[in-house]
Design a protein around this motif. Structure first.
Motif, PDB file in Angstrom:
ATOM      1  N   GLY A   1      35.223  26.100  44.192  1.00 58.63           N
ATOM      2  CA  GLY A   1      36.324  25.601  43.387  1.00 58.63           C
ATOM      3  C   GLY A   1      36.823  26.586  42.354  1.00 58.63           C
ATOM      4  O   GLY A   1      37.738  26.281  41.593  1.00 58.63           O
ATOM      5  N   GLY A   2      36.249  27.769  42.307  1.00 62.15           N
ATOM      6  CA  GLY A   2      36.662  28.776  41.329  1.00 62.15           C
ATOM      7  C   GLY A   2      38.011  29.374  41.687  1.00 62.15           C
ATOM      8  O   GLY A   2      38.323  29.567  42.858  1.00 62.15           O
ATOM      9  N   THR A   3      38.802  29.666  40.679  1.00 58.65           N
ATOM     10  CA  THR A   3      40.126  30.234  40.932  1.00 58.65           C
ATOM     11  C   THR A   3      40.047  31.651  41.467  1.00 58.65           C
ATOM     12  O   THR A   3      40.977  32.134  42.096  1.00 58.65           O
ATOM     13  CB  THR A   3      40.980  30.229  39.651  1.00 58.65           C
ATOM     14  OG1 THR A   3      40.265  30.926  38.624  1.00 58.65           O
ATOM     15  CG2 THR A   3      41.273  28.817  39.198  1.00 58.65           C
ATOM     16  N   VAL A   4      38.919  32.309  41.263  1.00 62.41           N
ATOM     17  CA  VAL A   4      38.766  33.675  41.742  1.00 62.41           C
ATOM     18  C   VAL A   4      38.360  33.712  43.221  1.00 62.41           C
ATOM     19  O   VAL A   4      38.504  34.736  43.875  1.00 62.41           O
ATOM     20  CB  VAL A   4      37.751  34.444  40.864  1.00 62.41           C
ATOM     21  CG1 VAL A   4      36.330  34.013  41.171  1.00 62.41           C
ATOM     22  CG2 VAL A   4      37.912  35.940  41.031  1.00 62.41           C
ATOM     23  N   SER A   5      37.858  32.630  43.760  1.00 66.51           N
ATOM     24  CA  SER A   5      37.357  32.616  45.137  1.00 66.51           C
ATOM     25  C   SER A   5      38.383  33.061  46.175  1.00 66.51           C
ATOM     26  O   SER A   5      38.088  33.938  46.994  1.00 66.51           O
ATOM     27  CB  SER A   5      36.812  31.232  45.485  1.00 66.51           C
ATOM     28  OG  SER A   5      35.727  30.916  44.648  1.00 66.51           O
ATOM     29  N   PRO A   6      39.603  32.519  46.203  1.00 71.37           N
ATOM     30  CA  PRO A   6      40.573  32.976  47.197  1.00 71.37           C
ATOM     31  C   PRO A   6      40.966  34.444  47.012  1.00 71.37           C
ATOM     32  O   PRO A   6      41.185  35.163  47.983  1.00 71.37           O
ATOM     33  CB  PRO A   6      41.784  32.063  46.984  1.00 71.37           C
ATOM     34  CG  PRO A   6      41.282  30.902  46.236  1.00 71.37           C
ATOM     35  CD  PRO A   6      40.099  31.376  45.448  1.00 71.37           C
ATOM     36  N   VAL A   7      41.027  34.894  45.772  1.00 72.81           N
ATOM     37  CA  VAL A   7      41.381  36.294  45.507  1.00 72.81           C
ATOM     38  C   VAL A   7      40.302  37.225  46.054  1.00 72.81           C
ATOM     39  O   VAL A   7      40.595  38.204  46.737  1.00 72.81           O
ATOM     40  CB  VAL A   7      41.585  36.526  43.988  1.00 72.81           C
ATOM     41  CG1 VAL A   7      41.799  37.996  43.701  1.00 72.81           C
ATOM     42  CG2 VAL A   7      42.735  35.686  43.475  1.00 72.81           C
TER      43      VAL A   7
ATOM     44  N   TRP B   1      31.173  36.624  37.169  1.00 79.79           N
ATOM     45  CA  TRP B   1      31.805  35.447  37.751  1.00 79.79           C
ATOM     46  C   TRP B   1      31.106  35.068  39.057  1.00 79.79           C
ATOM     47  O   TRP B   1      30.843  33.905  39.323  1.00 79.79           O
ATOM     48  CB  TRP B   1      33.273  35.732  38.010  1.00 79.79           C
ATOM     49  CG  TRP B   1      34.145  34.517  38.086  1.00 79.79           C
ATOM     50  CD1 TRP B   1      33.793  33.271  38.510  1.00 79.79           C
ATOM     51  CD2 TRP B   1      35.508  34.440  37.729  1.00 79.79           C
ATOM     52  NE1 TRP B   1      34.861  32.430  38.446  1.00 79.79           N
ATOM     53  CE2 TRP B   1      35.933  33.122  37.973  1.00 79.79           C
ATOM     54  CE3 TRP B   1      36.423  35.356  37.252  1.00 79.79           C
ATOM     55  CZ2 TRP B   1      37.231  32.702  37.751  1.00 79.79           C
ATOM     56  CZ3 TRP B   1      37.710  34.915  37.036  1.00 79.79           C
ATOM     57  CH2 TRP B   1      38.104  33.613  37.269  1.00 79.79           C
TER      58      TRP B   1
ATOM     59  N   THR C   1      31.177  32.838  46.730  1.00 76.08           N
ATOM     60  CA  THR C   1      31.981  32.789  45.513  1.00 76.08           C
ATOM     61  C   THR C   1      31.828  31.409  44.897  1.00 76.08           C
ATOM     62  O   THR C   1      31.418  30.473  45.581  1.00 76.08           O
ATOM     63  CB  THR C   1      33.461  33.073  45.818  1.00 76.08           C
ATOM     64  OG1 THR C   1      33.933  32.107  46.745  1.00 76.08           O
ATOM     65  CG2 THR C   1      33.648  34.471  46.392  1.00 76.08           C
TER      66      THR C   1
END
Length: 98
Positions: free
Chosen positions: A81-87, A59, A78
């Protein structure tokens, strides 16, 4: 909710323990500066699930489409705009602050 409100909540609900302070910071280009190798090492310390670690690595290394040329894999950061970025940013910051 600001830092002062969070501090008051911690004081009233958790008067003792390691969560005695709150840090509020605006980290400029936080998502752009996460180093992939460092992130991989931090995640490997917290998880023994090789499949999950490989999936996160893929990813992170997923390239973006450049209008002027081919897909270029990023070296740091990261996915925008990826959903994993904040995590992943939270994992990184918690690892640094531990």
């Amino acid at each position: 909710m600001g830092a002062l409100d969070a501090g008051e909540t911690l004081t009233s609900k958790r008067p003792f323990g390691r969560d005695a302070w709150v840090v509020e910071a605006d980290l400029k280009q936080c998502f752009d500066s996460l180093e992939h190798d460092g992130m991989g090492r931090m995640l490997a310390e917290r998880s023994e699930d090789g499949a999950r670690l490989r999936w996160i690595r893929q990813w992170l290394e997923a390239g973006g489409l450049d209008p002027a040329g081919p897909v270029r894999p990023p070296v740091t950061g990261t996915p925008p705009g990826g959903t994993v970025s904040p995590v992943l940013a939270q994992v990184f910051l918690h690892s640094v602050l531990d």
